[in-house]
Design a protein around this motif. Structure first.
Motif, PDB file in Angstrom:
ATOM      1  N   SER A  36       0.820  -1.222   0.000  1.00 61.18           N
ATOM      2  CA  SER A  36       0.000   0.000   0.000  1.00 61.18           C
ATOM      3  C   SER A  36       0.851   1.268   0.000  1.00 61.18           C
ATOM      4  O   SER A  36       0.334   2.358  -0.269  1.00 61.18           O
ATOM      5  CB  SER A  36      -0.934   0.006   1.211  1.00 61.18           C
ATOM      6  N   LYS A  39       5.518   2.454  -4.788  1.00 61.55           N
ATOM      7  CA  LYS A  39       5.374   3.224  -6.018  1.00 61.55           C
ATOM      8  C   LYS A  39       5.984   2.404  -7.161  1.00 61.55           C
ATOM      9  O   LYS A  39       7.148   2.020  -7.099  1.00 61.55           O
ATOM     10  CB  LYS A  39       6.095   4.567  -5.896  1.00 61.55           C
ATOM     11  N   LYS A  90      -2.575  -1.230  -9.440  1.00 65.11           N
ATOM     12  CA  LYS A  90      -3.436  -0.325  -8.684  1.00 65.11           C
ATOM     13  C   LYS A  90      -4.478  -1.099  -7.891  1.00 65.11           C
ATOM     14  O   LYS A  90      -4.794  -0.762  -6.742  1.00 65.11           O
ATOM     15  CB  LYS A  90      -4.106   0.669  -9.639  1.00 65.11           C
ATOM     16  N   CYS A  94      -1.215  -0.544  -4.647  1.00 69.92           N
ATOM     17  CA  CYS A  94      -0.003   0.284  -4.718  1.00 69.92           C
ATOM     18  C   CYS A  94      -0.377   1.762  -4.586  1.00 69.92           C
ATOM     19  O   CYS A  94      -1.367   2.217  -5.163  1.00 69.92           O
ATOM     20  CB  CYS A  94       0.727   0.051  -6.038  1.00 69.92           C
ATOM     21  N   SER A  95       0.440   2.508  -3.852  1.00 72.16           N
ATOM     22  CA  SER A  95       0.098   3.913  -3.591  1.00 72.16           C
ATOM     23  C   SER A  95       0.141   4.745  -4.862  1.00 72.16           C
ATOM     24  O   SER A  95      -0.687   5.636  -5.058  1.00 72.16           O
ATOM     25  CB  SER A  95       1.045   4.508  -2.546  1.00 72.16           C
ATOM     26  N   GLU A  96       1.111   4.474  -5.743  1.00 67.28           N
ATOM     27  CA  GLU A  96       1.207   5.189  -7.014  1.00 67.28           C
ATOM     28  C   GLU A  96       1.591   4.205  -8.113  1.00 67.28           C
ATOM     29  O   GLU A  96       2.453   3.343  -7.919  1.00 67.28           O
ATOM     30  CB  GLU A  96       2.261   6.296  -6.950  1.00 67.28           C
ATOM     31  N   VAL A  97       0.937   4.351  -9.261  1.00 65.77           N
ATOM     32  CA  VAL A  97       1.289   3.572 -10.448  1.00 65.77           C
ATOM     33  C   VAL A  97       1.451   4.553 -11.600  1.00 65.77           C
ATOM     34  O   VAL A  97       0.527   5.304 -11.921  1.00 65.77           O
ATOM     35  CB  VAL A  97       0.225   2.517 -10.792  1.00 65.77           C
ATOM     36  N   SER A 119      -8.613   4.459 -13.570  1.00 64.56           N
ATOM     37  CA  SER A 119      -8.096   3.580 -12.513  1.00 64.56           C
ATOM     38  C   SER A 119      -7.050   4.279 -11.653  1.00 64.56           C
ATOM     39  O   SER A 119      -6.310   3.624 -10.912  1.00 64.56           O
ATOM     40  CB  SER A 119      -7.489   2.314 -13.131  1.00 64.56           C
ATOM     41  N   ASP A 120      -6.968   5.605 -11.769  1.00 69.59           N
ATOM     42  CA  ASP A 120      -6.055   6.426 -10.959  1.00 69.59           C
ATOM     43  C   ASP A 120      -4.593   6.122 -11.269  1.00 69.59           C
ATOM     44  O   ASP A 120      -3.748   6.072 -10.370  1.00 69.59           O
ATOM     45  CB  ASP A 120      -6.347   6.230  -9.464  1.00 69.59           C
ATOM     46  N   ILE A 121      -4.303   5.923 -12.534  1.00 67.63           N
ATOM     47  CA  ILE A 121      -2.934   5.665 -12.986  1.00 67.63           C
ATOM     48  C   ILE A 121      -2.394   6.926 -13.651  1.00 67.63           C
ATOM     49  O   ILE A 121      -3.064   7.548 -14.477  1.00 67.63           O
ATOM     50  CB  ILE A 121      -2.898   4.468 -13.951  1.00 67.63           C
ATOM     51  N   SER A 330       5.187  -6.528  -7.076  1.00 68.56           N
ATOM     52  CA  SER A 330       4.784  -5.822  -5.864  1.00 68.56           C
ATOM     53  C   SER A 330       5.393  -6.475  -4.632  1.00 68.56           C
ATOM     54  O   SER A 330       5.947  -5.794  -3.765  1.00 68.56           O
ATOM     55  CB  SER A 330       3.256  -5.813  -5.738  1.00 68.56           C
TER      56      SER A 330
END
Length: 382
Positions: A36, A39, A90, A94-97, A119-121, A330
């Motif tokens: 979590s 990066k 994501k 993961c906090s950032e992708v 998907s916040d990528i 990961s």
């Protein structure tokens, strides 16, 4: 690290490869907590997957041609290849992708980046090139009576020549900027004319020498990633092996028997030899996946077999390899050992294949649930 029993009687077709069976629930939860904060950057061939569902009960004969039309009643778009790896990262939490690739100046490229952003990528490292075509796999699925369905031959948008030099230089620049911001770099080298070219491979090797974890998945070029951790499947490893090495497995010993705490596992000896040869050739670790038959972790002359529990049908293999890759990198990125990371990745892939009709991914909650069900199945087997 808990290992199963070893067998050393090669004359009886048995193999002295230890079996890893040491991943417990507490460690799974610990890895997920660490992930979590991770990066990750992904570079490679970003593709758009397009699904068109045609209801043939609504089809009409064309007045112009002797063909029935395909009445599309539903369409779906999702990132594929490197894009799907990013989505899986994501989903794992993961906090950032960050995503680094090249798209064309076309609606498909826009659809791909929009899907990734949904998907916040981070797509700020994606370069739009007018001479490039955004790779797209278009799958038409015909639906008929009594819930019958059939998929037509796929329609592909792809490139038939290499990326031009100016676009490659821009990609190199974006790779450097992305690499400076992440803990792990995932590489997807899937297409014959894709974005991973020799200069990109050399730059990835540079970042690996700087201490950056680089995990590579390549369909046809797995032997070109010297010094980088690679994740081929058995087909990719065997193809490389047949092209570059002289097979050394004696006739009559095509399979090896491996024994864990509770079960016997059988693997193809050619696959084992291919994995050993590949890791020695690249001077780097190799995680060789074999689908429902588990995986091999090979490193510095050693080999460990990591079994998986088969998922009962119905199953759907689409995207399972991408989910395994995302889960593997990961876990490695937060300090898991190679066999431990492979066992964790099996959990992610098992979640993905259980999702029918979609490109599956795995959430932290689904990973834990799959581990619990794996333990129940193992106890029932015993």
């Amino acid at each position: 690290m808990s290992m199963g029993k070893r067998q050393d009687d090669n004359q009886n077709g048995q193999c002295s490869v230890p079996v890893y069976e040491g991943l417990d629930r507490e460690r799974v939860a610990d890895l997920l907590r660490r992930i979590s904060k991770l990066k990750v950057g992904v570079i490679g061939d970003g593709c758009l997957d397009m699904y068109l569902h045609a209801d043939m009960t609504l089809s009409e004969l064309s007045r112009e041609t002797p063909h029935f039309n395909l009445p599309v009643v539903r369409e779906r778009f999702s990132p594929g290849a490197a894009g799907n790896v990013a989505v899986n990262l994501k989903a794992l939490g993961c906090s950032e992708v960050l995503f680094c690739s090249v798209i064309g100046h076309d609606w498909r490229g826009q659809m791909l980046t929009n899907s990734l952003q949904a998907s916040d990528i981070d797509v700020s490292f994606v370069w739009e090139e007018h001479s490039w075509t955004t790779p797209t796999y278009c799958k038409t699925i015909r639906h008929g009576l009594q819930n019958s369905q059939q998929e037509d031959p796929r329609i592909d948008y792809t490139n038939y020549g290499p990326l031009n030099d100016s676009a490659e230089e821009k990609l190199l620049e974006n790779l450097d900027q992305m690499a400076a911001r992440v803990d792990v770099i995932g590489v997807t080298d899937q297409l014959r004319f894709g974005v991973i070219r020799p200069k990109i491979r050399a730059r990835l090797q540079y970042w690996a020498k700087q201490g950056k974890l680089v995990v590579t998945d390549s369909r046809d070029n797995i032997g070109l990633y010297d010094g980088l951790l690679v994740k081929p499947n058995e087909v990719e490893a065997l193809q490389w092996y047949s092209r570059t090495m002289e097979p050394r497995v004696p006739e009559g010993q095509r399979h090896q028997h491996l024994y864990g705490q509770d079960a016997e596992y059988i693997i193809d000896s050619d696959v084992l030899e291919a994995g050993k040869a590949l890791t020695l050739s690249l001077h780097a670790p190799c995680c060789l996946t074999m689908g429902e038959h588990g995986a091999l972790w090979l490193e510095a002359g050693s080999c460990i077999y990591v079994p998986t529990v088969r998922v009962p049908p119905p199953i759907d293999f689409v995207g399972a390899g991408d989910c395994f890759s995302a889960s593997l990198m990961s876990a490695l990125g937060v300090g898991a050992s190679g066999p431990e990371a492979a066992a964790f990745a099996h959990l992610g892939a098992a979640v993905a294949v259980s999702k029918i009709g979609e490109t599956g991914s795995a959430s932290p909650e689904e990973i834990v649930d799959r581990f619990d069900r794996k333990k129940v199945n193992a106890n029932e087997r015993v």
